[in-house]
Write a protein that holds these residues in place. Structure first.
Motif, PDB file in Angstrom:
ATOM      1  N   GLU A 528     -33.341  10.703  19.079  1.00 45.00           N
ATOM      2  CA  GLU A 528     -34.416  10.068  18.316  1.00 45.00           C
ATOM      3  C   GLU A 528     -34.094   9.926  16.834  1.00 45.00           C
ATOM      4  OE1 GLU A 528     -38.248  11.761  19.018  1.00 45.00           O
ATOM      5  OE2 GLU A 528     -37.842  12.159  21.143  1.00 45.00           O
ATOM      6  N   THR A 529     -33.124  10.685  16.314  1.00 41.26           N
ATOM      7  CA  THR A 529     -32.827  10.639  14.873  1.00 41.26           C
ATOM      8  C   THR A 529     -31.352  10.369  14.636  1.00 41.26           C
ATOM      9  OG1 THR A 529     -32.308  12.998  14.660  1.00 41.26           O
ATOM     10  CG2 THR A 529     -34.634  12.379  14.524  1.00 41.26           C
ATOM     11  N   GLU A 530     -31.058   9.891  13.449  1.00 41.58           N
ATOM     12  CA  GLU A 530     -29.673   9.659  13.052  1.00 41.58           C
ATOM     13  C   GLU A 530     -28.904  10.972  13.004  1.00 41.58           C
ATOM     14  OE1 GLU A 530     -28.014   7.015  12.760  1.00 41.58           O
ATOM     15  OE2 GLU A 530     -29.507   5.423  12.643  1.00 41.58           O
ATOM     16  N   ALA A 531     -29.577  12.050  12.602  1.00 35.97           N
ATOM     17  CA  ALA A 531     -28.907  13.354  12.532  1.00 35.97           C
ATOM     18  C   ALA A 531     -28.443  13.794  13.918  1.00 35.97           C
ATOM     19  CB  ALA A 531     -29.854  14.383  11.927  1.00 35.97           C
ATOM     20  N   GLN A 532     -29.297  13.611  14.923  1.00 34.36           N
ATOM     21  CA  GLN A 532     -28.912  13.961  16.298  1.00 34.36           C
ATOM     22  C   GLN A 532     -27.699  13.137  16.733  1.00 34.36           C
ATOM     23  OE1 GLN A 532     -32.804  13.119  18.055  1.00 34.36           O
ATOM     24  NE2 GLN A 532     -32.909  15.244  18.784  1.00 34.36           N
ATOM     25  N   PHE A 533     -27.740  11.832  16.478  1.00 34.60           N
ATOM     26  CA  PHE A 533     -26.650  10.949  16.884  1.00 34.60           C
ATOM     27  C   PHE A 533     -25.342  11.333  16.194  1.00 34.60           C
ATOM     28  CE2 PHE A 533     -24.304   6.842  16.510  1.00 34.60           C
ATOM     29  CZ  PHE A 533     -24.074   6.661  17.860  1.00 34.60           C
ATOM     30  N   ALA A 534     -25.416  11.676  14.917  1.00 28.82           N
ATOM     31  CA  ALA A 534     -24.218  12.062  14.178  1.00 28.82           C
ATOM     32  C   ALA A 534     -23.580  13.316  14.767  1.00 28.82           C
ATOM     33  CB  ALA A 534     -24.569  12.288  12.709  1.00 28.82           C
ATOM     34  N   ILE A 535     -24.392  14.272  15.175  1.00 28.34           N
ATOM     35  CA  ILE A 535     -23.863  15.506  15.770  1.00 28.34           C
ATOM     36  C   ILE A 535     -23.207  15.211  17.109  1.00 28.34           C
ATOM     37  CG2 ILE A 535     -24.586  17.691  16.811  1.00 28.34           C
ATOM     38  CD1 ILE A 535     -26.572  17.948  14.477  1.00 28.34           C
ATOM     39  N   LEU A 536     -23.782  14.311  17.884  1.00 27.66           N
ATOM     40  CA  LEU A 536     -23.157  13.928  19.155  1.00 27.66           C
ATOM     41  C   LEU A 536     -21.793  13.296  18.912  1.00 27.66           C
ATOM     42  CD1 LEU A 536     -26.143  12.398  21.184  1.00 27.66           C
ATOM     43  CD2 LEU A 536     -25.238  14.724  21.268  1.00 27.66           C
TER      44      LEU A 536
END
Length: 572
Positions: A528-536
C-alpha cells in the motif's frame, strides 16, 4: 412325570395334556417349592425329571434377583386372582448348572384342597432378547465409530437435559464438523475415510471421557454433551481441542491433518422453557457461523446475535443459489507488477451485486458458497470468464498472465484437471497464461494427494501459485517438493509500518530468501505504500500486488489501460 402330595393331578388327561405343551410349566407352593414340572421345564433348566421336584424356586433364579422375586410373588398372592391372571413379565433365570437365562413368565394362582399354588408358564426368550438388543444397538449406534448415532444421541441427550434442568445443573453441547473426509474417500478410498472417522471418535473419547455423551450425528459431524463445568471455557480453548483431534491421523499408512469447525452452546444461555432440540439447534447455529469463517479449527460459542446473523446468512444463501442465473456476478482484476513497475499479470476476483443493487463482500458470500457447495458451479463460471479474457489477442501477444483462485471444494474433484483443460481449449486460451492459485493450508493438509493433483494441473500447462504463504504450517521439505511456480507471501508479513519494524523486516527478508532459494517466484501481497515497495525491491522480491498499483477493476476497463509488458504502472 413327577409330583408331590397330589394337588389333584392324578388324572391322566391333565398329565398327558401338560406334558405335550412346548413351554415350560412349573407348579410352586406358597413356600416357593416346586411341586411339579413338565418335560419342557426340566429341559429348560437342565434338570433330570425328578430333580426339579422339591427344589426351591430360588435355585433357578440369579442370586441378586431372589429377594426381589420373592417379594413379587407375595404381592401377586395378596393381590388375588383377578390381578394375577394374564399378567406376564420378563425375568432373569438360570439353569441348575448356573447358565444364565432370560425368561418370560406368566403366573396364575389356584386352590386345590384349600391349599394355594402357583402355576408358572415359562418361556426362554434369551435369543429373542439378544436379537432385540442387537437391533436396538444397530438403530442407536454408528457401526464405524461405535459411538451413538443421531437417534441414540438425541434420545439420551433428551434424558440428560431433562435431568440436568430438574437439578439446576447447566450443560454444554458442542458440534464438530470435520472437513476433508469426502476428499479422503475420493482419493484414498472409503475404508480410509472410515478409519479416519473411527480415529476421531477414539480421540473424542480420550479427550472428553466420562461422563460426556459423544455421538456421530451426521456423516462428518460429531456432538458432545457434558456438564458445563467440564467444558472448554472459551472458543479459543475449543479450537485448540479441535486442532489436537485432527493432528496427524494415520490413514492407510499416510499421515494427514483434518480440519474442524466447531459450534457450542450452554444450556443456561437459553430460555427457561427450552427443550433439548432447541438447545442442540443453538449449537448448530454457532457451527454454521464457524463454517463460514475464514481459517482452520474455527470455534464459535453461541450468543443471541448469531440468530440475526444466521437469518441474514440464510437469506443470502437463498439469493446466492439464483445469482448466477440472474447474471449478478462479475469479475474484477488487480494488477501484479515487477520491481520495475511493469505489469506482469492480473488476479481475477469474483464480485456479486445482489438483486437489490448492493455489493455483497466476498468475505461474506464466498464462505456461504463454500459451505453449501455452490462454489463449484460458480468456480466453473469464473474460470470460463478468465479463459475468455486470456484468449483475447492482446493478452496472447504480450504474454500477460491472469490468475484465478481455486476453492477447496473444487479441488475435491479428481476430474478437475481434465475439466479445466477442456474449458481452456474450448475458449482458445493458452494454459501457460493462466495461473491457478491454491491456499497453503489446503496444499499441506494432505500433501501426497494435494501435490498429485497439482502435478496433474501442471501437466495440462497451467501455472500454479501457492496463496497465503505464511499463514499455514508448511514444512520446508513439503514446500520444496510442492509443484508450484509462484509463492504469494501473505500480507500479514508486510505490516504497514514495516520500515519502522526491524523484526518484521528480518522475517520478511528470510521468507523471500527461502522462496528464492528453492527456485520459486516470489510475490508479496498487500503493498500500500512506497516504503513497503522499496523494502521489497531491496530484498529481491519478484512481484508485488496491492492498492499502491491500483484497486481491482472491471474486465472492461483493462484493454484501454493495457500497453503491453512495456507499460508502466504508476502509484495511485
Amino acid at each position: 412325570m413327577t409330583e408331590r402330595d397330589g394337588p389333584g393331578f392324578d388324572s391322566g388327561f391333565y398329565k398327558s395334556a401338560l406334558e405335550k405343551v412346548g413351554e415350560g410349566i412349573l407348579m410352586v407352593d406358597t413356600d416357593g417349592r416346586i411341586q411339579w414340572a413338565n418335560p419342557s421345564a426340566e429341559a429348560l433348566f437342565a434338570a433330570g425329571r425328578r430333580s426339579m421336584v422339591g427344589r426351591s424356586l430360588s435355585q433357578i433364579l440369579p442370586e441378586e434377583s431372589r429377594e426381589t422375586h420373592g417379594n413379587y410373588l407375595n404381592g401377586k398372592m395378596s393381590a388375588g386372582p383377578s390381578h394375577i391372571m394374564g399378567k406376564g413379565r420378563y425375568v432373569a433365570g438360570r439353569t441348575l448348572e448356573g447358565r444364565a437365562l432370560e425368561l418370560y413368565v406368566n403366573i396364575t394362582r389356584f386352590q386345590e384342597n384349600e391349599r394355594d399354588y402357583y402355576i408358572a408358564v415359562v418361556r426362554d426368550v434369551s435369543m429373542e432378547r439378544e436379537f432385540q438388543r442387537s437391533l436396538h444397538h444397530r438403530s442407536t449406534f454408528d457401526f464405524i465409530t461405535q459411538l451413538l448415532n443421531r437417534e441414540g444421541f438425541n434420545a439420551e441427550g433428551r434424558t440428560r437435559h431433562k435431568e440436568a434442568k430438574a437439578a439446576g445443573e447447566p450443560l454444554w453441547i458442542g458440534i464438530l464438523n470435520v472437513s476433508g473426509i469426502g476428499r479422503i474417500n475420493h482419493w484414498i478410498g472409503y475404508e480410509a475415510g472410515d478409519l479416519a472417522l473411527h480415529e476421531i471418535g477414539f480421540r473424542l473419547h480420550y479427550i472428553f471421557g466420562a461422563p460426556a455423551l459423544i455421538g456421530r450425528v451426521d456423516g462428518n459431524e460429531f456432538a458432545i454433551l457434558q456438564p458445563a463445568n467440564r467444558a472448554p471455557k472459551t472458543a479459543a480453548d475449543l479450537a485448540r481441542t479441535a486442532a489436537a483431534l485432527g493432528y496427524e491421523i494415520d490413514v492407510g499408512g499416510r499421515s494427514i491433518d483434518v480440519r474442524f469447525s466447531c459450534g457450542a452452546a450452554y444450556s443456561n444461555d437459553g430460555p427457561e422453557e427450552e427443550n433439548f432440540t432447541d438447545f442442540f439447534a443453538r449449537a448448530r447455529t454457532a457451527l454454521r457461523e464457524a463454517r463460514i469463517s475464514d481459517g482452520d479449527h474455527i470455534a464459535v460459542y453461541y450468543d443471541k446475535t448469531l440468530d440475526r446473523r444466521e437469518r441474514i446468512a440464510r437469506a443470502l444463501e437463498n439469493e446466492l443459489v439464483h445469482a448466477l442465473a440472474r447474471d449478478e456476478f462479475f469479475i474484477e482484476v488487480q494488477p501484479k507488477v515487477g520491481m520495475d513497475r511493469r505489469v506482469a499479470g492480473y488476479e481475477a476476483l469474483l464480485r456479486w451485486r445482489a438483486q437489490d443493487g448492493e455489493l455483497v463482500p466476498p468475505g461474506v458470500f464466498i464462505p456461504i458458497a463454500e459451505a453449501n457447495g455452490t462454489i463449484r458451479t460458480i468456480g466453473v463460471w469464473v474460470f470460463q470468464q478468465v479463459c475468455d479474457l486470456a484468449a483475447r489477442e492482446k493478452f496472447k501477444e504480450r504474454g500477460i498472465r491472469i490468475s484465478v483462485n481455486l476453492s477447496p471444494r473444487q479441488m475435491e474433484s479428481g476430474t478437475l484437471p481434465d475439466m479445466l483443460a477442456k474449458i481452456c481449449a474450448d475458449s482458445g486460451a493458452d494454459p501457460s497464461t493462466i495461473e491457478l492459485e491454491v491456499t497453503e493450508s489446503w496444499a499441506v493438509q494432505d500433501y501426497e494427494r494435494g501435490s498429485g493433483l497439482l502435478r496433474r494441473l501442471k501437466e495440462k500447462g497451467f501455472g500454479i501459485s501457492l496463496d497465503d504463504f505464511g499463514t499455514g504450517y508448511s514444512s520446508l521439505g513439503a514446500l520444496v517438493r510442492l509443484p508450484v511456480d509462484t509463492i504469494k507471501v501473505d500480507r500479514s508479513l508486510l505490516p504497514i509500518d514495516v520500515e519502522d519494524d526491524p523484526e518484521a523486516r528480518k522475517l520478511l527478508k528470510a521468507t523471500i530468501d527461502l522462496c528464492r532459494a528453492i527456485g520459486r517466484e516470489v510475490l508479496v501481497e498487500g503493498v500500500e505504500t512506497e516504503a513497503q515497495f522499496a523494502i521489497l525491491a531491496e530484498n529481491g522480491c519478484d512481484l508485488a500486488q496491492g492498492y499502491l498499483f491500483g484497486k481491482p477493476r472491471r474486465f472492461e476497463t483493462l484493454e484501454a489501460d493495457m500497453q503491453g509488458r512495456q507499460s508502466l504502472i504508476r502509484a495511485v
